[in-house]
Design an enzyme around this catalytic site. Structure first.
Site, PDB file in Angstrom:
ATOM      1  N   ASN A  10       0.878  -1.174   0.000  1.00  0.00           N
ATOM      2  CA  ASN A  10       0.000   0.000   0.000  1.00  0.00           C
ATOM      3  C   ASN A  10       0.912   1.220   0.000  1.00  0.00           C
ATOM      4  O   ASN A  10       1.512   1.547   1.017  1.00  0.00           O
ATOM      5  CB  ASN A  10      -0.891  -0.025   1.254  1.00  0.00           C
ATOM      6  CG  ASN A  10      -1.698   1.257   1.389  1.00  0.00           C
ATOM      7  OD1 ASN A  10      -1.758   2.066   0.455  1.00  0.00           O
ATOM      8  ND2 ASN A  10      -2.326   1.447   2.544  1.00  0.00           N
ATOM      9  N   LYS A  12       0.093   4.281  -0.269  1.00  0.00           N
ATOM     10  CA  LYS A  12      -0.495   5.504   0.306  1.00  0.00           C
ATOM     11  C   LYS A  12      -0.275   6.674  -0.661  1.00  0.00           C
ATOM     12  O   LYS A  12      -0.299   6.462  -1.862  1.00  0.00           O
ATOM     13  CB  LYS A  12       0.064   5.757   1.713  1.00  0.00           C
ATOM     14  CG  LYS A  12      -0.031   4.488   2.567  1.00  0.00           C
ATOM     15  CD  LYS A  12       0.214   4.673   4.034  1.00  0.00           C
ATOM     16  CE  LYS A  12       0.048   3.332   4.745  1.00  0.00           C
ATOM     17  NZ  LYS A  12       0.152   3.431   6.205  1.00  0.00           N
ATOM     18  N   HIS A  96      -9.310   1.385   4.922  1.00  0.00           N
ATOM     19  CA  HIS A  96      -8.022   1.531   5.606  1.00  0.00           C
ATOM     20  C   HIS A  96      -8.189   2.494   6.789  1.00  0.00           C
ATOM     21  O   HIS A  96      -8.974   3.441   6.709  1.00  0.00           O
ATOM     22  CB  HIS A  96      -6.976   2.066   4.625  1.00  0.00           C
ATOM     23  CG  HIS A  96      -5.595   2.036   5.206  1.00  0.00           C
ATOM     24  ND1 HIS A  96      -5.122   3.021   6.040  1.00  0.00           N
ATOM     25  CD2 HIS A  96      -4.609   1.112   5.095  1.00  0.00           C
ATOM     26  CE1 HIS A  96      -3.891   2.703   6.415  1.00  0.00           C
ATOM     27  NE2 HIS A  96      -3.553   1.550   5.857  1.00  0.00           N
ATOM     28  N   GLU A  98      -6.530   4.902   7.814  1.00  0.00           N
ATOM     29  CA  GLU A  98      -6.321   6.325   7.505  1.00  0.00           C
ATOM     30  C   GLU A  98      -7.562   6.926   6.855  1.00  0.00           C
ATOM     31  O   GLU A  98      -7.871   8.097   7.055  1.00  0.00           O
ATOM     32  CB  GLU A  98      -5.077   6.479   6.614  1.00  0.00           C
ATOM     33  CG  GLU A  98      -3.801   6.275   7.426  1.00  0.00           C
ATOM     34  CD  GLU A  98      -2.638   5.656   6.655  1.00  0.00           C
ATOM     35  OE1 GLU A  98      -2.660   5.674   5.412  1.00  0.00           O
ATOM     36  OE2 GLU A  98      -1.721   5.154   7.315  1.00  0.00           O
ATOM     37  N   GLY A 174       2.999   2.675  10.743  1.00  0.00           N
ATOM     38  CA  GLY A 174       3.939   3.779  10.586  1.00  0.00           C
ATOM     39  C   GLY A 174       4.658   4.162  11.876  1.00  0.00           C
ATOM     40  O   GLY A 174       5.296   5.208  11.956  1.00  0.00           O
ATOM     41  N   SER A 214       3.888  -1.803  10.292  1.00  0.00           N
ATOM     42  CA  SER A 214       5.342  -1.852  10.443  1.00  0.00           C
ATOM     43  C   SER A 214       5.960  -3.201  10.068  1.00  0.00           C
ATOM     44  O   SER A 214       6.885  -3.679  10.732  1.00  0.00           O
ATOM     45  CB  SER A 214       5.749  -1.444  11.867  1.00  0.00           C
ATOM     46  OG  SER A 214       5.348  -0.118  12.129  1.00  0.00           O
TER      47      SER A 214
HETATM   48  P1  13P Z   1       3.354   0.684   7.609  1.00  0.00           P
HETATM   49  O1  13P Z   1       3.853  -0.604   7.006  1.00  0.00           O
HETATM   50  O2  13P Z   1       4.044   1.900   7.084  1.00  0.00           O
HETATM   51  O3  13P Z   1       3.285   0.609   9.098  1.00  0.00           O
HETATM   52  O4  13P Z   1       1.818   0.831   7.099  1.00  0.00           O
HETATM   53  C1  13P Z   1       0.952  -0.221   7.233  1.00  0.00           C
HETATM   54  C2  13P Z   1      -0.274   0.077   6.471  1.00  0.00           C
HETATM   55  O5  13P Z   1      -1.052   0.948   6.824  1.00  0.00           O
HETATM   56  C3  13P Z   1      -0.530  -0.699   5.234  1.00  0.00           C
HETATM   57  O6  13P Z   1      -1.813  -0.485   4.760  1.00  0.00           O
END
Ligand code: 13P
Length: 250
Positions: A10, A12, A96, A98, A174, A214
């Site tokens: 992903n 983002k 998601h 976010e 993250g 992560s």
């Molecule tokens: P990270 O791997 O940056 O922690 O993000 C995970 C995520 O939200 C994948 O959709």
């Protein structure tokens, strides 16, 4: 039960079309012969065409990060499942954290999106997961149950065959704090039991549940060695082709 793992990126809100091309130039040769797991990359909408062109003829699928539930209409800024299919996407991420945190998505919009996507041949990757306060208050199980029940509302097992779930504890996204393989497995078992309640045990046994939060080359093996973890949804570490390839090949 043996389930083929799905290793998903992903991206983002990262990368331009040029950067997307650059990523695949390095990534493709690294995973050319890798057929143990399925691989899917979900870039921003504006990079989909470039990504699809870059992966043509390879073992890599391309997905979107979001979708609207309508077919078409006066919905400025939105993209429909039919449009994603038309450009060649095969997967789409729904709900998601976010999107839930910053863009007002709710369990109900997740359900609408999932229903719409399941009317097409797209594979939905539905994200669930608790925030830190919920975990600390002992509410993880309640939250995951609620998110699953509402996401699955009025969906039949027959319609849901392609469903994939991603368990992403928000406190691990993250932050560099990964859930331990045990914490992740426990959550996956709960999600699987919710799926069994709605769709039946046979469906739940086949359901793929990915872990996200992560995931890095250093922890991928320990996480992916857990029977309950059927793949990963990788954010930050998927932006670098060598690091995502190392995760895919954990
Ligand atoms: P990270 O791997 O940056 O922690 O993000 C995970 C995520 O939200 C994948 O959709």
């Amino acid at each position: 039960m043996q389930r083929k793992k799905l290793m998903a990126a992903n991206w983002k809100m990262y990368k331009t079309p040029d950067e997307t091309r650059g990523f695949f130039t390095i990534f493709l040769p690294l995973v050319r012969d890798h057929d143990r797991d399925e691989i899917v990359v979900c870039p921003p909408y504006v990079d989909l065409a470039t990504a699809l062109e870059s992966v043509r003829g390879s073992n890599i699928a391309v997905g979107a990060q979001n979708v609207h539930w309508g077919k078409e209409g006066a919905f400025t800024g939105e993209i429909s499942p039919t449009m994603l299919l038309a450009v060649g996407c095969t997967h789409v991420i729904i709900g998601h954290s976010e999107r839930r945190q910053y863009f007002g998505e709710t369990d109900d919009t997740v359900n609408l999106k999932l229903k719409a996507v399941l009317e097409t041949s797209l594979t939905p990757i539905v994200c669930v997961g608790e925030v830190l306060e919920e975990r600390e208050a002992g509410l993880t199980e309640d939250v995951l149950r609620r998110q699953c029940t509402r996401a699955f509302y009025k969906i039949s097992a027959k319609k849901a065959t392609k469903l994939v779930i991603a368990y992403e504890p928000v406190w691990a996204i993250g932050t560099g704090k990964t859930a331990t393989p045990q914490i992740a497995s426990e959550a996956h078992r709960l999600i699987r039991s919710e799926a069994a309640k709605t769709f039946g045990q046979e469906f739940a046994d086949r359901l793929r549940i990915l872990y996200g939060g992560s995931v890095k080359p250093e922890n991928a093996k320990a996480l992916m060695s857990e029977d309950e973890l059927d793949g990963a949804l990788v954010g930050g570490a998927s932006l670098d082709p060598k690091s995502f390839a190392a995760i895919v090949k954990y």
